[in-house]
Design an enzyme around this catalytic site. Sequence first.
Site, PDB file in Angstrom:
ATOM      1  N   GLY B  85       0.767  -1.338   0.034  1.00 19.34           N
ATOM      2  CA  GLY B  85      -0.103   0.053  -0.079  1.00 19.34           C
ATOM      3  C   GLY B  85       0.727   1.178  -0.017  1.00 19.34           C
ATOM      4  N   ASP B  86       2.129   1.074   0.287  1.00 19.78           N
ATOM      5  CA  ASP B  86       2.865   2.401   0.440  1.00 19.78           C
ATOM      6  C   ASP B  86       4.295   2.007   0.009  1.00 19.78           C
ATOM      7  OD1 ASP B  86       3.605   4.968   2.863  1.00 19.78           O
ATOM      8  OD2 ASP B  86       3.467   5.055   0.593  1.00 19.78           O
ATOM      9  N   LEU B  87       4.694   1.423  -1.174  1.00 17.52           N
ATOM     10  CA  LEU B  87       5.834   1.127  -1.169  1.00 17.52           C
ATOM     11  C   LEU B  87       6.712   2.203  -1.936  1.00 17.52           C
ATOM     12  CD1 LEU B  87       5.200  -2.398  -3.068  1.00 17.52           C
ATOM     13  CD2 LEU B  87       6.386  -2.067  -0.764  1.00 17.52           C
TER      14      LEU B  87
END
Lengths: 171, 177
Positions: B85-87
Site C-alpha cells: 500500500g505504500d511501497l
Amino acid sequence: HQLELFPGCGVTLLLFDRLRNAAALRKKAMEGSMEGAFINPAMIVDPFQILVAANKAVHLHKIGKMKTRTLYSEIIFSLSPNNNISDAFKKFGISDSDTAVLIVLVTDGGKTVNVEDIASQVEGQQVSLDELPRLADTAKIKKLYKITPQEEKIGTLLDSIVCRMSTKDVL
Amino acid sequence: SRRRMAQEARSLLRCRRAGISAPVVYFVDYVTNSIYLEDIVDSITVQDHINSLQQSGNDTSSLLILAEKMGELLARMHDEDLIHGDLTTSNILLRPPTEKLDLVLIDFGLSFISGLPEDKGVDLYVLEKAFLSTHPDTEAMFKTLLKTYAATSKKSGPVIKRLDAVRLRGRKRSMIG
C-alpha cells in the site's frame, strides 16, 4: 526486571528445578494462598517472553480489560497463542507432574519480593534463569505456536513467539 | 486509527509466518492506538543506500543485485496476497551489514489483503513512481526488479499486465491534467 512501559513496575522471575511438590504448589496457586504466576518452564525460551506477557497483562489490568480474573492468570493467558483460557492454563501453567517451575511475581511501586518466603514453600532447587534454554522443550513450543519453517529463517524462535503473543487479539 | 493499526499488526504477522522479513511486533496498545515494534538497529533505508552508491559513483552491478533482491521480496509478499500500500525505497530497510542485502519491509499502515492482480499492479506502480522520481537513472534497476519479480512470483503474469495498464492510465491522466 523493570517494565519499560510501566516504570515502577517490577517483574521477578524465580526458576526452580528438581521440583517435588508441583501438585501442592498448583493447589496453592489455584486457592490464591500463594502469590505469583506458576509457569511450566518447558514452554519458555527466554525471560523476554515473560516480560512481553507481563507487560500486556499489566496494561490490561490498568485499563480494566483483562480476560481472566487475576493479573497472574492474565500473564499465563497472555503467553498463549490463542484465546482459549483453559487451554492456556493447561499448556503454560504448572501441572502436578512437573519437575520444574518458573514463578513470576509482579510488584508495583517499588515493593520488594520476599524471595525466601516463596522459596521456602517450594521443594526444589532454585537455579539461574540461564537454565531456561536447557529446560525449554523447543519441539513442543514450535508445535504449539505453529512456527513455520520459513519463519525460522528470518528470526529467532523468540521473535516468532512474541509476534503471536502480541497480535493474537487483533486477528 | 485503530483499524489501520490492526491491519498493520495483522500484515506484520502474515509476513513473518510466510518468512518475509518485517519488524517483530512486541505490543499492541488499543488505548493509545500504538504498536511497539522491533527497532532494526543500525539499519539504513534502501533509499539512502541507493543515494550513497550513486554518489560514490561506483558499482551499478550491486544496484542490480539489490533490485533482484527487491523483486524477489515483493514477489513473495504478493504471493501471500499481501498488498503493502505504500511501497517506496524509504519503506524498505537494509539490516547491517549492508553488503548482505538483508531487506526488511516496514510501514504496513496502508496494507491490506488482496489476490487481485489490479491491486498488486498498483502496488508495484506506486513503487515505480516513487523509485523513478527519487532516484534518477534507475530505469534499468527497476526493470531488473520486475524481471526477478516475474521470475519469482507464480502469479506474476496478470500482475505485470495490470501494471502496464495502470502505467497507461497514469500517462493519460497527466496528459489531460
